[in-house]
Design an enzyme around this catalytic site. Structure first.
Site, PDB file in Angstrom:
ATOM      1  N   TYR A  15       0.855  -1.185   0.000  1.00 57.28           N
ATOM      2  CA  TYR A  15       0.000   0.000   0.000  1.00 57.28           C
ATOM      3  C   TYR A  15       0.889   1.233   0.000  1.00 57.28           C
ATOM      4  O   TYR A  15       2.078   1.153   0.325  1.00 57.28           O
ATOM      5  CB  TYR A  15      -0.966   0.007   1.191  1.00 57.28           C
ATOM      6  CG  TYR A  15      -0.344  -0.220   2.551  1.00 57.28           C
ATOM      7  CD1 TYR A  15       0.224   0.827   3.272  1.00 57.28           C
ATOM      8  CD2 TYR A  15      -0.340  -1.495   3.125  1.00 57.28           C
ATOM      9  CE1 TYR A  15       0.776   0.625   4.514  1.00 57.28           C
ATOM     10  CE2 TYR A  15       0.220  -1.709   4.374  1.00 57.28           C
ATOM     11  CZ  TYR A  15       0.775  -0.653   5.059  1.00 57.28           C
ATOM     12  OH  TYR A  15       1.336  -0.847   6.296  1.00 57.28           O
ATOM     13  N   HIS A  74       6.249  -0.410   1.208  1.00 54.10           N
ATOM     14  CA  HIS A  74       6.073   0.617   0.179  1.00 54.10           C
ATOM     15  C   HIS A  74       7.182   0.494  -0.862  1.00 54.10           C
ATOM     16  O   HIS A  74       8.286   0.040  -0.549  1.00 54.10           O
ATOM     17  CB  HIS A  74       6.131   2.015   0.788  1.00 54.10           C
ATOM     18  CG  HIS A  74       5.378   2.136   2.079  1.00 54.10           C
ATOM     19  ND1 HIS A  74       4.037   1.855   2.188  1.00 54.10           N
ATOM     20  CD2 HIS A  74       5.800   2.510   3.320  1.00 54.10           C
ATOM     21  CE1 HIS A  74       3.655   2.048   3.446  1.00 54.10           C
ATOM     22  NE2 HIS A  74       4.707   2.442   4.146  1.00 54.10           N
TER      23      HIS A  74
END
Length: 384
Positions: free
Chosen positions: A312, A362
């Site tokens: 995400y 990430h």
């Protein structure tokens, strides 16, 4: 009396009668002639006056008193003539300028963030209809909600609607609208926490923006010359929470349902002390200025902007895309590594510490490419 004398007297009397009758007739004719002339002049004058007054009332002539219409000064007439008689070409040009001005969604002189025409890369990613914050009336899209609930599971048996309903008993439901308006230009500075801010001298420039967005544990005291000292929005999540100054809007990034529960607790009872780690149980912030980023917005950024690189998006990426939706113009400071290639926070002494180290959650490289492309498209001003 002799016959001739009587005849002479009769003749004289007849002549006098004739003269008198003739005089009477002459006087009568003269009187009628004068009356007709007076009537004609009066009638004509009245007609002219009535006609002029009618024309004035219709707006075709200026009021000039007794002066003849033909003697009106042309310059004065041009000044006084009604709007219907304005040059059509000039009126068309004015209308075109007005239309162009009205078509622009915001009041910024150069461009607006929501302008997508001519920006293919940006237009494919930017959705102006996205709702960036949670409101009382949200109906979450099931697929997006399912994805968000799977980011960081918190083992809660309440529904998101139950949690949000309770949250809005503590904080004020937001009334702010983020749609662009032609009457305003919302210029924003998004200030990251990179060590590249040290020695930048950007503090005065950052302070000049209408809105300033900071994030996580950002500090300003002692670093004012490089980062400024004003804050409008402070983006955080429970594990990065700090107390805020009065007037600053707390913007929660909820990565899990527990984060929404924490917000309610942190601004009221303080009963929640842990999420997946120990967190600050009470936070100082204006309850009527709290905003919560919409869970659907997380998936929008993940699908459209980072294109599913990493599990995400990072806080920095979410904060930047959030700014694209609440501002008309965006300038970015404090993103990326410092001049020596180190990734660290500007307030940290240990340059190898901090949240900038690679986590595997990430994709920093891909997010950096997105930021560079935004700058290349002219949608952000990137200060490195």
């Amino acid at each position: 009396m002799p016959r001739s004398s009587a005849s002479t007297m009769l003749t004289k009397r007849k002549l006098w009668v004739i003269v008198v009758i003739a005089a009477i007739i002459f006087l009568m004719l003269a009187t009628q002639t004068m009356h007709r002339r007076h009537f004609s002049v009066s009638s004509v004058s009245q007609v002219e006056l009535n006609t002029e007054e009618t024309v004035r009332e219709a707006g075709a002539l200026p009021k000039v008193g007794p002066q003849a219409v033909t003697d009106i000064d042309q310059a004065s007439y041009e000044k006084e003539k009604p709007e219907e008689m304005v040059d059509e070409k000039a009126e068309g040009e004015d209308n075109a300028d007005l239309l162009e001005e009205n078509e622009r969604p915001c009041g910024c002189p150069n461009s607006c963030m929501s302008d997508v025409d001519g920006f293919d890369w940006f237009g494919k990613r930017y959705d102006p209809n996205q709702e960036p914050i949670v409101r009382e009336t949200n109906n979450f899209e099931p697929e997006a909600l399912k994805w968000w609930l799977g980011l960081q599971r918190s083992g809660n048996d309440q529904t998101i609607h139950e949690v949000i309903d309770k949250m809005f008993t503590v904080i004020s439901p937001p009334t702010v609208e983020f749609k662009p308006e032609p009457s305003r230009c919302r210029d924003c500075a998004v200030v990251g926490n990179s060590g590249n801010l040290l020695g930048s001298g950007n503090g005065k420039l950052i302070n000049s923006f209408s809105s300033i967005i900071r994030m996580n544990k950002a500090v300003t005291r002692g670093f004012e010359s490089d980062v400024g000292n004003r804050t409008t929005y402070h983006i955080m999540y429970p594990e990065s929470a700090i107390d805020l100054e009065p007037g600053v809007s707390l913007v929660l990034l909820p990565f899990k349902l527990r984060d929404l529960e924490w917000l309610t607790s942190a601004l009221s009872t303080g009963e929640i002390h842990t999420t997946y780690m120990r967190v600050k149980n009470l936070v100082k912030a204006d309850k009527d200025k709290v905003l919560v980023v919409n869970p659907e917005f997380f998936k929008y950024v993940n699908d459209r902007w980072t294109e599913r690189h990493g599990r995400y998006p990072s806080t920095g990426m979410l904060a930047l895309i959030y700014a694209l939706h609440v501002c008309d113009q965006v300038s970015v400071f404090g993103y990326g590594a410092d001049k020596l290639g180190n990734w660290h926070h500007y307030w940290e002494q240990n340059r190898n510490a901090g949240a900038f180290r690679k986590t595997g959650v990430h994709s920093g490289d891909y997010e950096n490419q997105v930021i560079q492309q935004l700058a290349k498209n002219g949608k952000i001003d990137l200060h490195l």
